[in-house]
Structure formats: C-alpha cells, structure tokens
Design a protein around this motif. Structure first.
Motif, PDB file in Angstrom:
ATOM      1  N   THR A  33      12.414   6.539   1.301  1.00 42.16           N
ATOM      2  CA  THR A  33      11.268   6.999   0.511  1.00 42.16           C
ATOM      3  C   THR A  33      11.724   7.537  -0.833  1.00 42.16           C
ATOM      4  N   SER A  53       5.903  10.038   6.356  1.00 46.09           N
ATOM      5  CA  SER A  53       6.029   8.598   6.531  1.00 46.09           C
ATOM      6  C   SER A  53       6.818   8.328   7.800  1.00 46.09           C
ATOM      7  N   ASP A  58       1.489   8.354   6.691  1.00 43.77           N
ATOM      8  CA  ASP A  58       1.770   6.921   6.673  1.00 43.77           C
ATOM      9  C   ASP A  58       2.433   6.525   8.002  1.00 43.77           C
ATOM     10  N   SER A  59       1.657   6.047   8.945  1.00 45.45           N
ATOM     11  CA  SER A  59       0.298   5.532   8.806  1.00 45.45           C
ATOM     12  C   SER A  59      -0.486   5.891  10.066  1.00 45.45           C
ATOM     13  N   GLU A  79       7.250   5.514   9.056  1.00 47.57           N
ATOM     14  CA  GLU A  79       7.730   4.137   9.034  1.00 47.57           C
ATOM     15  C   GLU A  79       8.978   3.975   8.175  1.00 47.57           C
ATOM     16  N   THR A 138       1.050   3.900  -3.102  1.00 50.31           N
ATOM     17  CA  THR A 138       0.738   5.293  -2.810  1.00 50.31           C
ATOM     18  C   THR A 138       1.889   6.201  -3.221  1.00 50.31           C
ATOM     19  N   LYS A 167       0.825  -1.228   0.000  1.00 49.48           N
ATOM     20  CA  LYS A 167       0.000   0.000   0.000  1.00 49.48           C
ATOM     21  C   LYS A 167       0.851   1.268   0.000  1.00 49.48           C
ATOM     22  N   SER A 168       1.963   1.265   0.744  1.00 51.49           N
ATOM     23  CA  SER A 168       2.835   2.446   0.765  1.00 51.49           C
ATOM     24  C   SER A 168       3.565   2.620  -0.559  1.00 51.49           C
ATOM     25  N   ILE A 194      -2.817   6.353   5.360  1.00 50.98           N
ATOM     26  CA  ILE A 194      -2.570   4.914   5.181  1.00 50.98           C
ATOM     27  C   ILE A 194      -3.036   4.171   6.429  1.00 50.98           C
ATOM     28  N   VAL A 243       0.225  13.099   2.513  1.00 45.01           N
ATOM     29  CA  VAL A 243       0.137  11.661   2.784  1.00 45.01           C
ATOM     30  C   VAL A 243       0.617  11.406   4.201  1.00 45.01           C
TER      31      VAL A 243
END
Length: 305
Positions: free
Chosen positions: A104, A96, A167-168, A98, A79, A75-76, A203, A165
């Motif tokens: 990234t 993000s 995440d998450s 994570e 996206t 999913k990441s 996310i 965005v």
C-alpha cells in the motif's frame, strides 16, 4: 505512518454507536444557519481532480460511501490516490485486508513522487511526513465485522481519525450470499459514520457481467441491494479495457489516445445534487489517475515542508 495491530481489543469500542434522541427544532439552530450559509456548496473535502468541483462532489464527515468496480479495474488504486490527497488536510486510516502495508505504501509513494522509482530519500521523507497523518490496519484476509466496527470507533476515539477506508466488503467476514448480514453490517457502518462524524469509504466488488466492456451501474454491486439503499454515496470505477486492446493493434491512433482510460461515475449522492460521470487517464509510471493525458503526473507537495 503508524500500524494498527490486530491484537487491539476492539470490542470495547462497539458501544460508541450513538442513536439520535428526540430533540426540539431550536436545538439545531446553528446547524440550520450553517446549512443555509453553505447552500449550493459541498461541505467537505473535494476529490483531487479539478474537473470535479466541490459543488459537484465532496467527501463529507458523517457519511458512508461505497466505491465499487469490477475486479482489476483500479478501484483500490484510485481510492489510494484520493487518500493521498486527503492526507494533506486530515488523518486517514486504511484497512486493506487484500494488500500488505508495504505494498500500500509503495504505491502511495509512487503516486506522491510522480515516479516509478522514487529515491530512497523521498521514500523516507514521505514516511516521516505521513507518520501522524496515516494509519494502516495490519491485518490480511478475513476480519470479523465486529473488529471492523470496533476499529472505526478506535480510530475516532483514540487517534482522532476522520476518514477510514475499508478494502473490501468481501474481506469483512460475510459470505457473498448472506444478504441479511451484509445489510446489518453496512447499516452499522452508516450509523457509526453519523454518530462519530467520520467518513467511511467501503470498497465493493461487482457481480460478474457478460463482459468487462460495459460500464456497470448501482444495480451491479455485488451483494444485497440494501447496500446501495443505505449508503450516502456510490462511486463506480470502470477501466476502459476496449481502448487498451485497440491500442495494441493501432498504437498511433490519436483519437483512441484521448479516450479516457477509466470513467468514474457518481451514481448516488444523498446530500448533494450532482450525479454524473467524468473520465480520467492512467499515468503508468506514477500509478496516478490524471485529468489530462498530455500533462504528466499531478504534482504532489508534502505540506508543512
């Protein structure tokens, strides 16, 4: 690419959440005319795959979307590819918690180049090109919800960013079983999206099911049921793990080859009429999801070259 530091005082941006006032119908005249003029069309930025037309689904400002999937189902990554194509038209911030910023960017550069090992010159070219288009929140692990909400306000008011965005959800300082806190946070995100006219992609993970083969639905999103009730759009990503297991023992099976590597299901679209599922294929070298397994990575052009 620019980094948004975790040291910024985000609290002063929390009061940017606005609430609708009581107004007369005639005050909406221009927006009503616009709605009729674009009837049957999706007003927003379409996804990067031509099989999903703007009339089917688009990312519209003023909305909050949840992209959900089982852990490890891409999913990441998917996206991130959507973000890459968004950068050609608008500014984006990726928060993000994570992944390190360099991870990234590494993945995004692979997707842009269509190659597992893009040249140093392409890496630099992408970083320079994205410098006024992409911002990354440099913070890992748990982040208080107030910081995330303040980040949204900061991105819009100070940087002119229209797409954000997160995440998450599980990294936003809320326990999995604290449904009231989840509801409040998602409700606040939806309010901010509307008030600031930005699009927020959140996310989310899925509850643990019997196995990873069955495609989950909106009822399987981890956390409060209010999450899917409050948001504008729900997109569920599911990897076809059964296909890859079968290909290990039958690598020349052409019928299996043409089974999609993953499905993307638009399970909710508050301001659009289409809901449905489409399949994509994974191009390992570029880490792109592509619409046709025979045509290789999708070409990406750095605009304004």
């Amino acid at each position: 690419m620019q980094v948004i530091s975790g040291d910024i005082d985000f609290e002063k941006y929390l009061n940017l959440q606005a609430y609708s006032e009581i107004r007369k119908p005639s005050e909406f005249r221009d927006k009503v005319h616009e709605a009729f003029a674009f009837e049957g069309q999706a007003m927003g930025i379409p996804l990067c795959w031509s099989k999903v037309t703007p009339q089917m689904f688009a990312l519209r400002k003023g909305e909050c979307s949840v992209f959900a999937g089982i852990n490890g189902h891409g999913k990441s990554m998917l996206t991130g590819q959507i973000v890459l194509w968004l950068l050609r038209e608008t500014k984006v911030c990726v928060a993000s918690m994570e992944m390190k910023p360099e991870a990234t960017l590494r993945r995004m550069i692979r997707q842009a180049s269509g190659s597992a090992q893009p040249s140093r010159s392409f890496q630099d070219k992408f970083l320079d090109w994205s410098d006024d288009r992409l911002w990354i929140y440099d913070r890992l692990d748990q982040v208080p919800t107030e910081n995330i909400l303040g980040l949204v306000g900061y991105c819009k008011e100070e940087l002119g960013i229209d797409f954000i965005v997160i995440d998450s959800l599980m990294k936003c300082g809320i326990d999995d079983d604290n449904y009231n806190a989840q509801k409040r946070f998602v409700d606040q995100l939806c309010q901010m999206a509307k008030a600031l006219d930005v699009h927020i992609i959140l996310i989310a993970h899925m509850r643990k099911g019997e196995n990873e083969y069955k495609r989950p639905s909106k009822f399987d999103v981890l956390g409060s049921s209010a999450i899917t009730n409050l948001i504008d759009n729900l997109v569920v990503i599911h990897r076809n793990k059964a296909k890859h297991e079968k290909l290990r023992t039958d690598p020349d099976n052409r019928e299996l080859y043409y089974e999609p590597d993953c499905t993307v299901a638009v399970e909710k679209q508050r301001h659009g009429e289409w809901e449905g599922v489409f399949g994509l294929y994974f191009h390992e070298a570029s880490q792109q999801y592509i619409p046709n397994p025979d045509k290789g990575a999708m070409p990406f052009k750095l605009t304004n070259e």
